[in-house]
Scaffold this active site. Sequence first.
Site: not given
Length: 309
Positions: A108, A174-175, A268, A271
């Site tokens: 780091a 960022e998150r 879903q 379809g």
Amino acid sequence: VLLLEEQARSGDDAWGIPVHNGIVAHYVLAYGTEDQKHRWLPKLASGELVGAIAMTEPGTGSDLQSIKTKAIRTGDTYVVDGAKTFITNGYQAGLIIVAAKTNPEEKAAGVSLVVVETEGAEGFRRGRVLDKVGLKGQDTAELFFDNVTIPAENLLGGTEGQGFVQLMQQLPQERLLIAVTAVAAMELVVDLTLKYTREREAFGRPLFGFQNTKFTLADAATEAAVSRAFLDRCIDRHLKGQLDVPGAAMAKMWTTERLGKVADSCLQLFGGYGFMTEYPIAKAWTGARVQRIFGGTTEIMKEIIARSL
């Protein structure tokens, strides 16, 4: 936030605005020297330069301490050597913040951020635009740096070894940006499905008339509402400088996981039409999958959260 929400609600996922102005510009603003800010921010604001940030490597995903790209100082220059992949805006970027090792012997502590201006950069090469499952319009690309020489003043902030700290400080934003787009996409998916199930008929009545449809959409709408409330609280904390790394990880994990669940259950109800690429629900479903991967995978988010408990 408003810009990203409107982009997501319009179904546009082709232009990496969150990276350009929500991430790259903020790195320059937060860590750049006065000279760097004056050199780059006006061009980023005008669009003269498109920004990208190059962290991920072919052999290194979320483990940023183990990157192999090097930026070795030689006199008044740095020589950048390495490869990056999955880089949003990579094909059109004119300014790239590159995570590199200025001291390859360290983990780091050896990471620095250097800025590569691509125009006329000898040894810089863009690979192919990657063929993704979703986000088809976005120029996610491979980047190659073969002994690219840049001025020493392109070291972001002017001090070596600060890159990992800078990355960690900016990752909550960022998150949070990813969480913003996830919640907006969730709300879009619910709206699309409500409209479709009220118009589409089966067995003589609208799909919305069936209990299964109502219950599925009740769940989806609740997931979206809870996620919106949590997101708004995180945005408020971030604006006050109170959103920490675990909090941002929670927001990213929760909203992207919920988006995947909601998009799948809503598809879903379409379809067979839900599997057709011309339907927005199909685009939203495929685009949702990567949200649990980029910006740190769900599994990494859980590690970060667990360390704070």
